[in-house]
Design an enzyme around this catalytic site. Structure first.
Site, PDB file in Angstrom:
ATOM      1  N   THR A  27       0.848  -1.179   0.000  1.00 22.30           N
ATOM      2  CA  THR A  27       0.000   0.000   0.000  1.00 22.30           C
ATOM      3  C   THR A  27       0.891   1.238   0.000  1.00 22.30           C
ATOM      4  O   THR A  27       2.098   1.159   0.199  1.00 22.30           O
ATOM      5  CB  THR A  27      -0.905   0.057   1.252  1.00 22.30           C
ATOM      6  OG1 THR A  27      -0.095   0.331   2.405  1.00 22.30           O
ATOM      7  CG2 THR A  27      -1.651  -1.241   1.462  1.00 22.30           C
ATOM      8  N   ILE A  84       8.000  -1.778   6.742  1.00 23.34           N
ATOM      9  CA  ILE A  84       7.895  -0.319   6.793  1.00 23.34           C
ATOM     10  C   ILE A  84       8.457   0.286   5.505  1.00 23.34           C
ATOM     11  O   ILE A  84       9.632   0.114   5.172  1.00 23.34           O
ATOM     12  CB  ILE A  84       8.668   0.257   8.003  1.00 23.34           C
ATOM     13  CG1 ILE A  84       8.168  -0.370   9.302  1.00 23.34           C
ATOM     14  CG2 ILE A  84       8.540   1.775   8.041  1.00 23.34           C
ATOM     15  CD1 ILE A  84       6.723  -0.101   9.618  1.00 23.34           C
ATOM     16  N   LYS A  85       7.591   0.981   4.790  1.00 21.37           N
ATOM     17  CA  LYS A  85       8.027   1.665   3.566  1.00 21.37           C
ATOM     18  C   LYS A  85       8.518   3.069   3.919  1.00 21.37           C
ATOM     19  O   LYS A  85       7.826   3.822   4.602  1.00 21.37           O
ATOM     20  CB  LYS A  85       6.879   1.743   2.550  1.00 21.37           C
ATOM     21  CG  LYS A  85       6.500   0.395   1.952  1.00 21.37           C
ATOM     22  CD  LYS A  85       5.332   0.510   1.002  1.00 21.37           C
ATOM     23  CE  LYS A  85       5.700   1.195  -0.286  1.00 21.37           C
ATOM     24  NZ  LYS A  85       4.577   1.198  -1.246  1.00 21.37           N
ATOM     25  N   ILE A  86       9.711   3.378   3.427  1.00 21.14           N
ATOM     26  CA  ILE A  86      10.346   4.663   3.682  1.00 21.14           C
ATOM     27  C   ILE A  86      10.664   5.322   2.344  1.00 21.14           C
ATOM     28  O   ILE A  86      11.263   4.682   1.472  1.00 21.14           O
ATOM     29  CB  ILE A  86      11.663   4.486   4.470  1.00 21.14           C
ATOM     30  CG1 ILE A  86      11.437   3.690   5.764  1.00 21.14           C
ATOM     31  CG2 ILE A  86      12.309   5.829   4.744  1.00 21.14           C
ATOM     32  CD1 ILE A  86      10.775   4.436   6.866  1.00 21.14           C
TER      33      ILE A  86
END
Length: 217
Positions: A27, A84-86
């Site tokens: 997402t 975790i998207k960074i």
């Protein structure tokens, strides 16, 4: 090559997950915004469908490293297997370096060059997400970028995996598999396009029609 579905639409996730071929859900803020739901609610709904073993990618929206790390810890409370998207930026690299030292899995997103992928890998990112379709959109070679990153990672012995994003059609997916990409994150529509083929439908229709002429007793 693993297949992740790129959506926050629970109906699409439920249908695709029922096929038994989806191993993750990605997402981003834009995708969740389209569903008109709070981030936490969207993640919880997705988790209820896919269970604890499927990866769900949740993206931070903070722009400063300390805030990114803090937000990451809050997101981790939502699901057992959150990645975790960074975003790819200076502060993002700082955050990835810190989170990787804590053993937290991360994905550096919005990657558009091999040099960005190298920095993400050196920072300890679990995944890096080059945006294939968006690179094509500006007249550059998106698939060439995937090949370049794969070659670089192989030469360097990097453990960072490629999650190829912004995929637009089945040909993209085949190209990614041939390039050796670890993961393709795919919109629901493209997954359905991969299943359907006019010759398959014609063949099935013929089989059923011929079956009508087979003696049944």
């Amino acid at each position: 090559m693993k297949i992740f579905i790129d959506t926050a639409n629970v109906d699409e996730i439920r249908d695709a997950y029922s096929l038994g071929i989806v191993e993750g859900v990605t997402t981003n803020p834009s995708i969740i915004a389209r569903e008109g739901k709070k981030f936490e609610d969207a993640i919880k709904e997705i988790a209820a469908i896919v269970g604890d073993e499927t990866y769900i990618f949740g993206e931070v929206i903070a722009l400063e490293a300390d805030a990114m790390v803090k937000e990451a810890h809050e997101i981790l409370k939502l699901h057992k297997n959150i990645i975790i998207k960074i975003p790819m930026c200076k502060e993002g690299i700082k955050a990835v370096s810190r989170l990787s030292k804590e053993g937290i899995k991360t994905c550096v997103t919005l990657c558009f060059s091999a040099s960005q992928a190298l920095l993400a890998s050196n920072a300890g990112a679990t995944y890096v997400a080059p945006f294939l379709g968006r690179v094509d959109d500006i007249g550059w070679d998106g698939m060439g970028l995937i090949h370049e990153i794969m070659e670089m990672f192989d030469m360097q012995g990097s453990t960072t995996q490629i999650v190829a994003a912004s995929t637009r059609n089945p040909l993209h997916i085949i190209g990614l598999a041939k390039a050796g990409a670890h993961v393709a994150t795919i919109p629901y529509k493209v997954i359905m396009q991969m299943i359907d083929h006019p010759l398959t439908k014609n063949g099935l229709d013929k089989f059923l029609k011929d079956w009508e002429n087979v003696p049944k007793a």
